[in-house]
Write an enzyme that holds these catalytic residues in place. Structure first.
Site, short mmCIF file in Angstrom:
data_model
loop_
_atom_site.label_atom_id
_atom_site.label_comp_id
_atom_site.label_asym_id
_atom_site.label_seq_id
_atom_site.Cartn_x
_atom_site.Cartn_y
_atom_site.Cartn_z
N LYS A 79 -8.36 21.84 -57.34
CA LYS A 79 -9.05 21.47 -58.58
C LYS A 79 -8.58 22.34 -59.75
O LYS A 79 -8.23 21.84 -60.81
CB LYS A 79 -10.57 21.61 -58.41
CG LYS A 79 -11.34 21.46 -59.72
CD LYS A 79 -12.83 21.67 -59.54
CE LYS A 79 -13.26 23.11 -59.55
NZ LYS A 79 -13.48 23.71 -60.87
N ASN A 80 -8.60 23.65 -59.54
CA ASN A 80 -8.31 24.54 -60.67
C ASN A 80 -6.86 24.46 -61.12
O ASN A 80 -6.55 24.76 -62.26
CB ASN A 80 -8.69 25.99 -60.33
CG ASN A 80 -10.20 26.16 -60.33
OD1 ASN A 80 -10.93 25.32 -60.84
ND2 ASN A 80 -10.68 27.25 -59.73
N ASP A 134 -12.56 34.12 -76.61
CA ASP A 134 -11.88 34.91 -77.64
C ASP A 134 -10.41 35.20 -77.28
O ASP A 134 -9.54 35.19 -78.16
CB ASP A 134 -12.63 36.22 -77.92
CG ASP A 134 -12.84 37.05 -76.65
OD1 ASP A 134 -13.17 36.45 -75.61
OD2 ASP A 134 -12.67 38.27 -76.70
N ARG A 154 -18.12 18.00 -58.13
CA ARG A 154 -17.16 18.48 -59.13
C ARG A 154 -15.96 19.13 -58.47
O ARG A 154 -14.88 19.15 -59.06
CB ARG A 154 -17.82 19.53 -60.04
CG ARG A 154 -18.74 19.00 -61.09
CD ARG A 154 -19.18 20.15 -62.00
NE ARG A 154 -18.08 21.08 -62.19
CZ ARG A 154 -18.17 22.40 -62.10
NH1 ARG A 154 -19.32 22.98 -61.85
NH2 ARG A 154 -17.12 23.17 -62.29
N ASP A 159 -14.35 33.05 -56.88
CA ASP A 159 -14.74 31.73 -56.37
C ASP A 159 -15.01 31.73 -54.86
O ASP A 159 -15.42 30.71 -54.32
CB ASP A 159 -13.65 30.70 -56.69
CG ASP A 159 -13.79 30.15 -58.10
OD1 ASP A 159 -14.78 30.46 -58.77
OD2 ASP A 159 -12.89 29.40 -58.52
N ILE A 181 -16.04 39.96 -61.89
CA ILE A 181 -15.50 39.02 -62.88
C ILE A 181 -16.60 38.45 -63.79
O ILE A 181 -16.47 38.42 -65.00
CB ILE A 181 -14.75 37.85 -62.20
CG1 ILE A 181 -13.70 38.37 -61.21
CG2 ILE A 181 -14.11 36.91 -63.24
CD1 ILE A 181 -12.53 39.09 -61.82
N ARG A 185 -18.91 33.63 -70.54
CA ARG A 185 -17.58 33.02 -70.53
C ARG A 185 -17.04 32.75 -71.94
O ARG A 185 -16.88 31.60 -72.37
CB ARG A 185 -17.60 31.75 -69.67
CG ARG A 185 -18.08 32.08 -68.27
CD ARG A 185 -18.04 30.93 -67.35
NE ARG A 185 -16.72 30.71 -66.76
CZ ARG A 185 -16.48 29.80 -65.83
NH1 ARG A 185 -17.44 29.04 -65.39
NH2 ARG A 185 -15.29 29.64 -65.34
N PRO A 186 -16.70 33.82 -72.65
CA PRO A 186 -16.16 33.67 -74.00
C PRO A 186 -14.74 33.07 -73.98
O PRO A 186 -14.11 33.00 -72.93
CB PRO A 186 -16.11 35.12 -74.51
CG PRO A 186 -16.05 35.97 -73.29
CD PRO A 186 -16.78 35.22 -72.21
N CYS A 245 -22.45 29.10 -69.79
CA CYS A 245 -22.46 28.37 -68.54
C CYS A 245 -23.20 29.18 -67.51
O CYS A 245 -23.52 30.34 -67.73
CB CYS A 245 -21.05 28.02 -68.11
SG CYS A 245 -20.44 28.95 -66.76
C1 UD1 Z 1 -12.37 32.47 -63.61
C2 UD1 Z 1 -11.67 33.18 -62.48
C3 UD1 Z 1 -10.93 32.13 -61.70
C4 UD1 Z 1 -11.93 31.05 -61.25
C5 UD1 Z 1 -12.74 30.49 -62.43
C6 UD1 Z 1 -13.87 29.55 -62.00
C7 UD1 Z 1 -10.64 35.41 -62.44
C8 UD1 Z 1 -9.79 36.39 -63.14
N1 UD1 Z 1 -10.78 34.20 -63.01
O1 UD1 Z 1 -11.39 31.82 -64.42
O2 UD1 Z 1 -10.29 32.70 -60.59
O3 UD1 Z 1 -11.29 30.02 -60.59
O4 UD1 Z 1 -13.31 31.56 -63.14
O5 UD1 Z 1 -14.87 30.25 -61.36
O6 UD1 Z 1 -11.14 35.67 -61.36
N2 UD1 Z 1 -12.89 36.64 -70.70
C9 UD1 Z 1 -13.07 37.10 -71.98
N3 UD1 Z 1 -12.56 36.37 -73.03
C10 UD1 Z 1 -11.88 35.20 -72.83
C11 UD1 Z 1 -11.71 34.74 -71.51
C12 UD1 Z 1 -12.22 35.48 -70.47
O7 UD1 Z 1 -13.68 38.14 -72.20
O8 UD1 Z 1 -11.43 34.59 -73.80
C13 UD1 Z 1 -13.44 37.40 -69.56
C14 UD1 Z 1 -14.50 36.63 -68.80
O9 UD1 Z 1 -15.79 36.81 -69.34
C15 UD1 Z 1 -14.38 37.18 -67.40
C16 UD1 Z 1 -12.89 37.51 -67.30
O10 UD1 Z 1 -12.40 37.59 -68.63
O11 UD1 Z 1 -15.11 38.37 -67.28
C17 UD1 Z 1 -12.09 36.49 -66.51
O12 UD1 Z 1 -12.33 35.19 -67.05
P1 UD1 Z 1 -11.29 34.00 -66.93
O13 UD1 Z 1 -10.27 34.34 -65.90
O14 UD1 Z 1 -10.83 33.60 -68.25
O15 UD1 Z 1 -12.23 32.86 -66.43
P2 UD1 Z 1 -11.74 31.49 -65.94
O16 UD1 Z 1 -10.46 31.07 -66.53
O17 UD1 Z 1 -12.91 30.61 -66.05
#
Ligand code: UD1
Length: 427
Positions: free
Chosen positions: A22-23, A131, A405, A313, A335, A128-129, A123
């Site tokens: 999926k991812n 930025d 999902r 995950d 995370i 989940r920002p 969420c």
């Molecule tokens: C994350 C997981 C991914 C998992 C998915 C769904 C990690 C590194 N990533 O991916 O393996 O499949 O969730 O559960 O394990 N962050 C910021 N700013 C941003 C983006 C992220 O501060 O713009 C922070 C997040 O709050 C979090 C970390 O970075 O603490 C990792 O987030 P990110 O990898 O971006 O999340 P997903 O892509 O959703």
């Protein structure tokens, strides 16, 4: 709304086919926006999130053609064609249903020169920002405006200049967006401290198949060299390592003997190491993995981390399994700040879990008992299914749209290996 009824206690035995990831699929589909030629993806899992993303693509004028719709088959082949983009706007109504929609920002910017995407909002598993997605695009020369809940990204006249971005935190989503924006930039783009997840490698491999020039694939320093245009491709989505890990936990908690057909052990080593430390036997070969358990499970300490660390995950599913280990296990979630929402539901099934901040202490072994439960996110829902398979009596799992999902025909796959599980309409 449907629910799952699971009567625990059956030892799982047999073969489960592992679906496309999926991812990975959710970042491969938006690559269709990068070219006017057709992109055909094979092994796409049949999931609500994938259907949702296909629908989102039509918003931009992308046509989708589904091939070979034999209902008994897992996976499908879909061709996406974005010969002409009719819009570069992703509206709130579509984005709010699926966080992954933010992944259209980079490719729309690259192809159309501008993109307007609704901000995904909070969420269930934390803030989940986004930025870092935006900062990476800015580093490549995009102008970003935030207005009325929307992100508007624009490239200067003549295209995206290119540049370097050093991620302060490893982010899977931001690395994906940055890669898809960078491939059509005018000059070299470099990413430092980029995510190294296998899904990122899958994305890079597809982009290369479409004509992109990328160095450092699979490492944290990625260089994207400029190319004038990308072309179409046919590409097979990688197997889902989280689905495979989830079924490995399901097999282990029942003392089972299950083959995970198509799983790639080298992409899920942190999970297999955790299982092996617990005493689960994991055998790998070129075409899959065999999970066998006999005897008691040992407690272990686990910490989630970016790849190659233990996937966040997999945290919830391993927690269910640790309820059956003999002693105390400590699980740390690094995370996301709010990813223990399965704990109260597991406790209702008899689990002994104490949480403090981002740490959970699981004491086992406990006798799990069936209950009516529901979860607030995908992997948490799966942890309840795993616990239910080992629980005495009947468990009803509600809100299974979360499972739909992310797990292709979950109940059918578990039935294949002897689980007593059925989907019924909720009353
Ligand atoms: C994350 C997981 C991914 C998992 C998915 C769904 C990690 C590194 N990533 O991916 O393996 O499949 O969730 O559960 O394990 N962050 C910021 N700013 C941003 C983006 C992220 O501060 O713009 C922070 C997040 O709050 C979090 C970390 O970075 O603490 C990792 O987030 P990110 O990898 O971006 O999340 P997903 O892509 O959703």
């Amino acid at each position: 709304m449907d629910k799952l009824i699971i009567r625990g206690g059956n030892r799982l035995s047999g073969t489960i086919p592992i679906s496309g990831a999926k991812n990975a699929a959710l970042t491969l589909i938006p690559c269709a926006l990068l070219t006017e030629e057709p992109l055909t993806l094979r092994n796409l899992p049949r999931l609500a999130d994938i259907d949702g993303f296909q629908h989102l693509m039509t918003q931009f004028g992308v046509s989708t053609e589904i091939h070979g719709k034999r209902p008994e088959e897992f996976g499908r082949v879909v061709t996406f064609e974005a010969s002409r983009l009719t819009s570069s706007i992703a509206p709130y109504d579509l984005v709010r249903k699926m966080r992954a929609s933010i992944l259209v920002l980079g490719p729309l910017l690259a192809r159309a020169g501008e993109a307007t995407v609704s901000m995904p909002g909070g969420c269930a598993i934390g803030n989940r920002p986004i930025d870092l997605h935006l900062k990476a695009l800015e580093a490549f020369g995009a102008q970003i405006e935030l207005t009325q809940g929307y992100v508007k990204a624009m490239q200067p006249d003549g295209g995206l200049p290119g540049g370097d971005f050093d991620f302060p935190v490893v982010s899977v989503g931001a690395t994906e967006n940055a890669l898809m924006a960078a491939v059509l930039a005018n000059d070299t783009c470099r990413l430092f401290n980029a995510a190294r997840e296998p899904e990122i490698v899958d994305l890079c491999n597809l982009l290369v198949a479409m004509g992109a020039e990328i160095e450092g694939i699979g490492t944290s320093d990625i260089t994207i060299h400029p190319v004038k245009r990308l072309h179409g491709a046919t590409y097979r989505v990688m197997p889902d390592r989280i689905e495979a890990g989830s079924y490995a936990c399901a097999a282990a908690i029942t003392g089972g003997d299950v083959r995970l057909e198509g799983a790639r052990a080298d992409e899920m080593q942190a999970t297999t190491r955790a299982l092996q430390s617990m005493g689960v036997h994991v055998e790998e070969d070129a075409k899959g993995m065999q999970i066998t358990t006999n005897g008691s499970l040992k407690p272990i300490d686990l910490t989630t981390a970016p790849y190659p660390g233990l996937a966040t995950d997999m945290q919830a599913q391993l927690m269910s399994l640790l309820c059956k280990a003999e002693g105390k296990s400590v699980l740390k979630e690094t995370i996301f700040e709010n990813r223990f929402m399965h704990v109260p539901e597991l406790s209702r099934m008899g689990a002994d879990i104490a949480t403090e901040g981002r740490t959970a202490i699981v004491t086992g072994p406990v006798d799990l008992t069936g209950a009516e439960v529901m979860a607030t996110d995908l992997r948490a829902s799966m942890s309840l299914v795993i616990a239910a398979l080992a629980a005495e009596g009947e468990t009803q799992v509600r809100r299974i749209y979360h499972l739909d999902r992310g797990y292709e025909r979950l109940e059918e796959k578990l039935q294949l290996v002897g689980a007593d599980i059925e989907r019924v309409g909720d009353d």
